[in-house]
Design a protein around this motif. Structure first.
Motif, PDB file in Angstrom:
ATOM      1  N   VAL A  12       0.858  -1.174   0.000  1.00 53.86           N
ATOM      2  CA  VAL A  12       0.000   0.000   0.000  1.00 53.86           C
ATOM      3  C   VAL A  12       0.898   1.229   0.000  1.00 53.86           C
ATOM      4  N   LEU A  13       0.686   2.108  -0.974  1.00 54.60           N
ATOM      5  CA  LEU A  13       1.391   3.386  -1.056  1.00 54.60           C
ATOM      6  C   LEU A  13       0.370   4.489  -0.820  1.00 54.60           C
ATOM      7  N   THR A  14       0.669   5.398   0.127  1.00 52.76           N
ATOM      8  CA  THR A  14      -0.244   6.491   0.440  1.00 52.76           C
ATOM      9  C   THR A  14       0.491   7.823   0.433  1.00 52.76           C
ATOM     10  N   ALA A  15      -0.254   8.876   0.188  1.00 51.80           N
ATOM     11  CA  ALA A  15       0.262  10.245   0.289  1.00 51.80           C
ATOM     12  C   ALA A  15      -0.865  11.108   0.830  1.00 51.80           C
ATOM     13  N   ALA A  16      -0.569  11.863   1.878  1.00 54.34           N
ATOM     14  CA  ALA A  16      -1.561  12.734   2.510  1.00 54.34           C
ATOM     15  C   ALA A  16      -2.846  11.960   2.824  1.00 54.34           C
ATOM     16  N   ASP A  17      -2.687  10.772   3.425  1.00 53.13           N
ATOM     17  CA  ASP A  17      -3.803   9.909   3.826  1.00 53.13           C
ATOM     18  C   ASP A  17      -4.678   9.460   2.655  1.00 53.13           C
TER      19      ASP A  17
END
Length: 188
Positions: free
Chosen positions: A116-121
């Motif tokens: 899983v890759l996330t940015a700013a939730d």
């Protein structure tokens, strides 16, 4: 062993370019005759030509290539963040020692192989890499490749993220070479 260059464009499947084939490695390491080997491929002298031709095809399809910043490698054991660039994760350290965060993008590999890759939730990418059987090792033990590391490179200027997911063998009984899956994403 074989060495492969992965070129990936956002929204396109990765292109794998053989840089050094098994035949090349045999000729270098063992002075063996690559032509007599079952996995023989093109000679090492053509490696640069193969890479240049594949890059030209990618440029034709997608435009100019972007060189990404140096990647940061994060390791996971049974779904727990365990190391960053070879250093053990320290729960009392700064944030970048307790989570795999590079340029605002966080990566996690679960015990089930889910990346899983996330940015700013916000979830940028989620994908499960199932264990891959690769024969038997010492004592007949089954050899598998499992998602274990992620290398992240983030370029805020071009709003691109490159991720290389390492599929490696968790035990010592197998001499299985790490395989890689490469993904490219746009930042929101």
């Amino acid at each position: 062993m074989a060495t492969t260059c992965h070129v990936v464009a956002v929204g396109r499947p990765p292109v794998a370019i053989p840089v050094m084939t098994v035949a090349d490695a045999l000729a270098i390491d063992e002075a063996a005759d690559p032509a007599a080997h079952a996995d023989a491929g093109e000679p090492a002298a053509s490696a640069r030509a193969r890479v240049a031709a594949a890059l030209a095809r990618v440029r034709e399809q997608t435009g100019e290539a972007v060189a990404m910043p140096a990647a940061v490698r994060c390791g996971f054991v049974d779904g727990v963040f365990a190391a960053r660039d070879g250093r053990p994760a320290t729960p009392t350290g700064p944030d970048d020692d307790v989570a795999c965060v590079v340029g605002g993008v966080a990566a996690h590999v679960g015990a089930d192989g889910k990346l899983v890759l996330t940015a700013a939730d916000r979830i940028l990418h989620a994908e499960t890499f199932k264990p891959r059987a690769r024969g038997a090792g010492a004592g007949g033990e089954a050899c598998v490749l499992e998602a274990s590391h992620v290398e992240l490179a983030v370029d805020p200027a071009s709003k691109l993220v490159a991720a290389a997911i390492w599929l490696s063998n968790p035990g010592d009984a197998c001499a299985v070479v790490t395989e890689f899956e490469v993904r490219a994403l746009r930042l929101p």
